[in-house]
Design an enzyme around this catalytic site. Sequence first.
Site, short mmCIF file in Angstrom:
data_model
loop_
_atom_site.label_atom_id
_atom_site.label_comp_id
_atom_site.label_asym_id
_atom_site.label_seq_id
_atom_site.Cartn_x
_atom_site.Cartn_y
_atom_site.Cartn_z
N ARG A 203 45.80 56.15 28.54
CA ARG A 203 46.96 56.79 29.17
C ARG A 203 46.90 58.30 28.99
NH1 ARG A 203 50.09 53.71 24.53
NH2 ARG A 203 48.37 52.41 25.04
N ASP B 229 52.00 59.13 26.36
CA ASP B 229 52.89 58.08 25.90
C ASP B 229 53.94 58.76 25.03
OD1 ASP B 229 53.96 55.57 25.37
OD2 ASP B 229 52.57 55.16 23.73
N ASP C 65 57.38 57.89 22.85
CA ASP C 65 58.22 56.83 22.30
C ASP C 65 59.36 57.43 21.50
OD1 ASP C 65 56.70 54.64 23.24
OD2 ASP C 65 55.32 54.81 21.55
N ARG D 101 51.20 59.35 33.94
CA ARG D 101 51.15 58.06 33.25
C ARG D 101 51.21 56.93 34.26
NH1 ARG D 101 52.88 55.44 28.23
NH2 ARG D 101 52.09 53.34 28.52
#
Length: 185
Positions: A92, A95, A97, A83
């Site tokens: 990307r 990712d 989260d 990343r």
Amino acid sequence: MSRAFVALGGNVGGPAARLLAVMGEFDSLPHTRLLRASSLYRTAPVGYADQPDFINAVALLETGLSPDALMGELLAMETRHGRVRHVRNGPRTLDLDLLLYDGLVLDGDPALIVPHPRLHLRSFVLTPLVEIEPECVLPGHGQAASLLERMTDRDEVRRIDFPGLDDGLQVLRRLGQGLMPHAYA
């Protein structure tokens, strides 16, 4: 032990294979194991549109890590998977989260806001979240399934079907250090 929901996404460098690999790596995090993994979903990019579609998923983890420590581990995983942050909402490799952590609401540190500040607005995250936790409630926003029902773009989030995908997800759901079977397996 706490329960944490993590969103996974990517759109370059073989994102479907990468997300499956990352799901398999969650058990290697300290005091953490994967409890459930959603199907993979294809969605159009949000914001910066001149890029490939994204592959998205959600995982439910059981962890003894604090929210800060877990977020640190997730950021380290992103880095290990290549990343690079050049363009906001840009392409990307990975990712990750932190969406929810038990029922906590954390907003004192801009680097760690739980629930994720845009979770209730994103059908590409709510769809896999509701798949693995149909009764999920988002603090301050209500039931995730009800939020998803009201979203006009929910039909644009498409489950990916390709040869071996379901077999791969089933293996992930049984792998490692005590993975629990998926509710819909």
